[in-house]
Design a protein around this motif. Structure first.
Motif, PDB file in Angstrom:
ATOM      1  N   THR A   1      46.981  21.491   4.689  1.00 27.31           N
ATOM      2  CA  THR A   1      47.056  20.871   6.012  1.00 27.31           C
ATOM      3  C   THR A   1      46.263  19.575   6.056  1.00 27.31           C
ATOM      4  O   THR A   1      46.682  18.599   6.673  1.00 27.31           O
ATOM      5  N   LEU A   2      45.116  19.550   5.392  1.00 26.57           N
ATOM      6  CA  LEU A   2      44.236  18.389   5.441  1.00 26.57           C
ATOM      7  C   LEU A   2      44.532  17.361   4.361  1.00 26.57           C
ATOM      8  O   LEU A   2      43.933  16.282   4.353  1.00 26.57           O
ATOM      9  N   SER A   3      45.468  17.666   3.478  1.00 26.14           N
ATOM     10  CA  SER A   3      45.705  16.801   2.312  1.00 26.14           C
ATOM     11  C   SER A   3      46.224  15.419   2.686  1.00 26.14           C
ATOM     12  O   SER A   3      46.079  14.475   1.902  1.00 26.14           O
ATOM     13  N   THR A   4      46.841  15.283   3.868  1.00 28.09           N
ATOM     14  CA  THR A   4      47.411  13.988   4.248  1.00 28.09           C
ATOM     15  C   THR A   4      46.376  13.054   4.884  1.00 28.09           C
ATOM     16  O   THR A   4      46.664  11.887   5.122  1.00 28.09           O
ATOM     17  N   LEU A   5      45.174  13.548   5.175  1.00 24.22           N
ATOM     18  CA  LEU A   5      44.152  12.733   5.805  1.00 24.22           C
ATOM     19  C   LEU A   5      43.468  11.826   4.788  1.00 24.22           C
ATOM     20  O   LEU A   5      43.449  12.100   3.589  1.00 24.22           O
ATOM     21  N   SER A   6      42.871  10.758   5.307  1.00 19.86           N
ATOM     22  CA  SER A   6      42.064   9.896   4.444  1.00 19.86           C
ATOM     23  C   SER A   6      40.863  10.702   3.967  1.00 19.86           C
ATOM     24  O   SER A   6      40.438  11.665   4.627  1.00 19.86           O
ATOM     25  N   PRO A   7      40.270  10.335   2.825  1.00 23.23           N
ATOM     26  CA  PRO A   7      39.122  11.103   2.323  1.00 23.23           C
ATOM     27  C   PRO A   7      37.991  11.240   3.342  1.00 23.23           C
ATOM     28  O   PRO A   7      37.404  12.314   3.490  1.00 23.23           O
ATOM     29  N   ALA A   8      37.684  10.145   4.062  1.00 21.82           N
ATOM     30  CA  ALA A   8      36.584  10.190   5.035  1.00 21.82           C
ATOM     31  C   ALA A   8      36.886  11.154   6.170  1.00 21.82           C
ATOM     32  O   ALA A   8      36.019  11.930   6.588  1.00 21.82           O
ATOM     33  N   LEU A   9      38.130  11.128   6.666  1.00 27.20           N
ATOM     34  CA  LEU A   9      38.498  11.996   7.774  1.00 27.20           C
ATOM     35  C   LEU A   9      38.684  13.434   7.308  1.00 27.20           C
ATOM     36  O   LEU A   9      38.388  14.379   8.040  1.00 27.20           O
ATOM     37  N   ARG A  10      39.141  13.613   6.078  1.00 27.51           N
ATOM     38  CA  ARG A  10      39.308  14.965   5.545  1.00 27.51           C
ATOM     39  C   ARG A  10      37.957  15.662   5.451  1.00 27.51           C
ATOM     40  O   ARG A  10      37.830  16.842   5.770  1.00 27.51           O
ATOM     41  N   SER A  11      36.954  14.912   5.033  1.00 26.62           N
ATOM     42  CA  SER A  11      35.621  15.481   4.917  1.00 26.62           C
ATOM     43  C   SER A  11      35.103  15.962   6.274  1.00 26.62           C
ATOM     44  O   SER A  11      34.474  17.028   6.375  1.00 26.62           O
ATOM     45  N   ILE A  40      48.481   9.055  20.074  1.00 27.79           N
ATOM     46  CA  ILE A  40      47.729   9.267  18.838  1.00 27.79           C
ATOM     47  C   ILE A  40      48.595  10.100  17.905  1.00 27.79           C
ATOM     48  O   ILE A  40      49.203  11.097  18.316  1.00 27.79           O
ATOM     49  N   HIS A  41      48.654   9.678  16.652  1.00 22.82           N
ATOM     50  CA  HIS A  41      49.490  10.340  15.659  1.00 22.82           C
ATOM     51  C   HIS A  41      48.623  11.032  14.611  1.00 22.82           C
ATOM     52  O   HIS A  41      47.414  10.785  14.511  1.00 22.82           O
ATOM     53  N   ALA A  42      49.258  11.881  13.826  1.00 27.52           N
ATOM     54  CA  ALA A  42      48.554  12.594  12.762  1.00 27.52           C
ATOM     55  C   ALA A  42      47.831  11.601  11.858  1.00 27.52           C
ATOM     56  O   ALA A  42      48.340  10.526  11.549  1.00 27.52           O
ATOM     57  N   GLY A  43      46.614  11.975  11.460  1.00 23.01           N
ATOM     58  CA  GLY A  43      45.805  11.097  10.638  1.00 23.01           C
ATOM     59  C   GLY A  43      44.758  10.346  11.432  1.00 23.01           C
ATOM     60  O   GLY A  43      44.007   9.538  10.883  1.00 23.01           O
ATOM     61  N   ASP A  44      44.695  10.629  12.735  1.00 21.88           N
ATOM     62  CA  ASP A  44      43.713   9.985  13.607  1.00 21.88           C
ATOM     63  C   ASP A  44      42.943  11.088  14.341  1.00 21.88           C
ATOM     64  O   ASP A  44      43.177  12.279  14.115  1.00 21.88           O
ATOM     65  N   TYR A  45      42.013  10.705  15.207  1.00 23.15           N
ATOM     66  CA  TYR A  45      41.241  11.697  15.938  1.00 23.15           C
ATOM     67  C   TYR A  45      41.029  11.255  17.372  1.00 23.15           C
ATOM     68  O   TYR A  45      41.241  10.096  17.737  1.00 23.15           O
ATOM     69  N   PHE A  46      40.627  12.195  18.218  1.00 23.60           N
ATOM     70  CA  PHE A  46      40.364  11.904  19.621  1.00 23.60           C
ATOM     71  C   PHE A  46      39.280  12.847  20.127  1.00 23.60           C
ATOM     72  O   PHE A  46      38.930  13.826  19.463  1.00 23.60           O
ATOM     73  N   ALA A  95      42.071  19.882  13.652  1.00 24.06           N
ATOM     74  CA  ALA A  95      40.802  20.443  13.206  1.00 24.06           C
ATOM     75  C   ALA A  95      39.807  20.168  14.327  1.00 24.06           C
ATOM     76  O   ALA A  95      39.554  19.011  14.667  1.00 24.06           O
ATOM     77  N   VAL A  96      39.291  21.221  14.938  1.00 24.76           N
ATOM     78  CA  VAL A  96      38.378  21.092  16.075  1.00 24.76           C
ATOM     79  C   VAL A  96      36.950  21.127  15.543  1.00 24.76           C
ATOM     80  O   VAL A  96      36.506  22.134  14.982  1.00 24.76           O
ATOM     81  N   VAL A  97      36.231  20.009  15.722  1.00 19.51           N
ATOM     82  CA  VAL A  97      34.899  19.847  15.135  1.00 19.51           C
ATOM     83  C   VAL A  97      33.862  19.777  16.253  1.00 19.51           C
ATOM     84  O   VAL A  97      33.979  18.950  17.159  1.00 19.51           O
ATOM     85  N   THR A  98      32.853  20.632  16.207  1.00 20.08           N
ATOM     86  CA  THR A  98      31.831  20.650  17.239  1.00 20.08           C
ATOM     87  C   THR A  98      30.917  19.437  17.135  1.00 20.08           C
ATOM     88  O   THR A  98      30.839  18.783  16.084  1.00 20.08           O
ATOM     89  N   ARG A  99      30.210  19.147  18.217  1.00 17.98           N
ATOM     90  CA  ARG A  99      29.282  18.022  18.232  1.00 17.98           C
ATOM     91  C   ARG A  99      28.200  18.210  17.169  1.00 17.98           C
ATOM     92  O   ARG A  99      27.818  17.254  16.489  1.00 17.98           O
ATOM     93  N   ALA A 100      27.718  19.441  17.019  1.00 20.35           N
ATOM     94  CA  ALA A 100      26.688  19.706  16.004  1.00 20.35           C
ATOM     95  C   ALA A 100      27.226  19.412  14.602  1.00 20.35           C
ATOM     96  O   ALA A 100      26.516  18.845  13.759  1.00 20.35           O
ATOM     97  N   ALA A 101      28.489  19.788  14.355  1.00 18.23           N
ATOM     98  CA  ALA A 101      29.088  19.546  13.044  1.00 18.23           C
ATOM     99  C   ALA A 101      29.293  18.052  12.814  1.00 18.23           C
ATOM    100  O   ALA A 101      29.114  17.556  11.692  1.00 18.23           O
ATOM    101  N   VAL A 102      29.664  17.319  13.865  1.00 20.89           N
ATOM    102  CA  VAL A 102      29.807  15.866  13.739  1.00 20.89           C
ATOM    103  C   VAL A 102      28.454  15.241  13.416  1.00 20.89           C
ATOM    104  O   VAL A 102      28.354  14.344  12.559  1.00 20.89           O
ATOM    105  N   ARG A 103      27.409  15.707  14.080  1.00 18.11           N
ATOM    106  CA  ARG A 103      26.065  15.178  13.827  1.00 18.11           C
ATOM    107  C   ARG A 103      25.663  15.428  12.370  1.00 18.11           C
ATOM    108  O   ARG A 103      25.125  14.533  11.693  1.00 18.11           O
TER     109      ARG A 103
END
Length: 219
Positions: free
Chosen positions: A13-23, A74-80, A103-111
């Motif tokens: 599922t994550l393979s199409t994302l850029s390396p930075a966004l996949r991480s 917003i299309h796949a490969g981006d975030y909001f 992929a739902v990322v919490t504020r703590a995980a973003v930090r």
């Protein structure tokens, strides 16, 4: 489903994302949403960022009478959802236009991600600046242009102006979509588009519009 099977699905599922966004996405939880699902509601408290791995969503705001204005797509490969990472309320709503996966990322995980990948902080700042600039341009056009001016600017932003030699086709668009983007009624937009078609500037189809020549400065 086994843990290894789940890991394989997430990796694909994550393979199409850029390396930075996949991480970043790997720090979140994958969730699927059906078409026409409200993922984010304006005004709600929020502390998550959404990495869109599949599908297409619309960002909008509405008033108490149900009138809407569309800020963008917003299309796949981006975030909001990054605007609520300061702990404030959501600044807009987001609805799916087709089946989507995030992929739902919490504020703590973003930090944590920013601590370990400081280079991504500049990407995040650039995204916020870009979207703020787009919002400023939209507000300026709303304040300083009439409805026709806003419609013409929007249409030609899709790759126009068109020409007889190189017409520009805009697909998956309706009169209501345009009205929501420019802050006008669908009826007014429909009248303008029909007049432009009679003038030979555009050609209308079902959820499709073709720019045949440069649109006039005034109408």
């Amino acid at each position: 489903m086994t843990a290894s099977r789940q890991a394989a699905i997430q990796e694909k599922t994550l393979s199409t994302l850029s390396p930075a966004l996949r991480s970043l996405a790997q720090r979140g939880t994958l969730r699927s949403y059906a078409k026409n699902t409200i993922i984010v509601s304006e005004g709600d408290a929020g502390d998550t960022l959404f990495v869109l791995t599949k599908g297409h969503v619309r960002v909008f705001a509405s008033d108490l009478d149900g009138r809407e204005i569309t800020f963008g797509h917003i299309h796949a490969g981006d975030y909001f959802g990054e605007m609520s990472l300061d702990g404030g309320p959501r600044s807009a709503s987001v609805v799916t236009l087709e089946s989507c996966t995030c992929a739902v990322v919490t504020r703590a995980a973003v930090r944590d991600h920013l601590d370990q990948e400081p280079g991504f902080a500049m990407d995040l700042v650039a995204q916020v600046i870009r979207r703020a600039r787009n919002a400023t341009e939209s507000a300026r056009s709303m304040a300083l242009m009439d409805v026709y001016g806003r419609v013409s600017v929007l249409l030609e932003s899709y790759g126009g102006p068109g020409s007889p030699e190189q017409p520009v086709e805009i697909t998956a668009i309706t009169h209501q979509d345009i009205a929501s983007r420019v802050g006008a009624s669908r009826e007014m937009v429909s009248r303008l588009l029909k007049d432009l078609e009679k003038g030979g500037y555009i050609q209308l189809g079902i959820k499709r519009l073709t720019l045949l020549s440069k649109l006039p400065a005034n109408w």
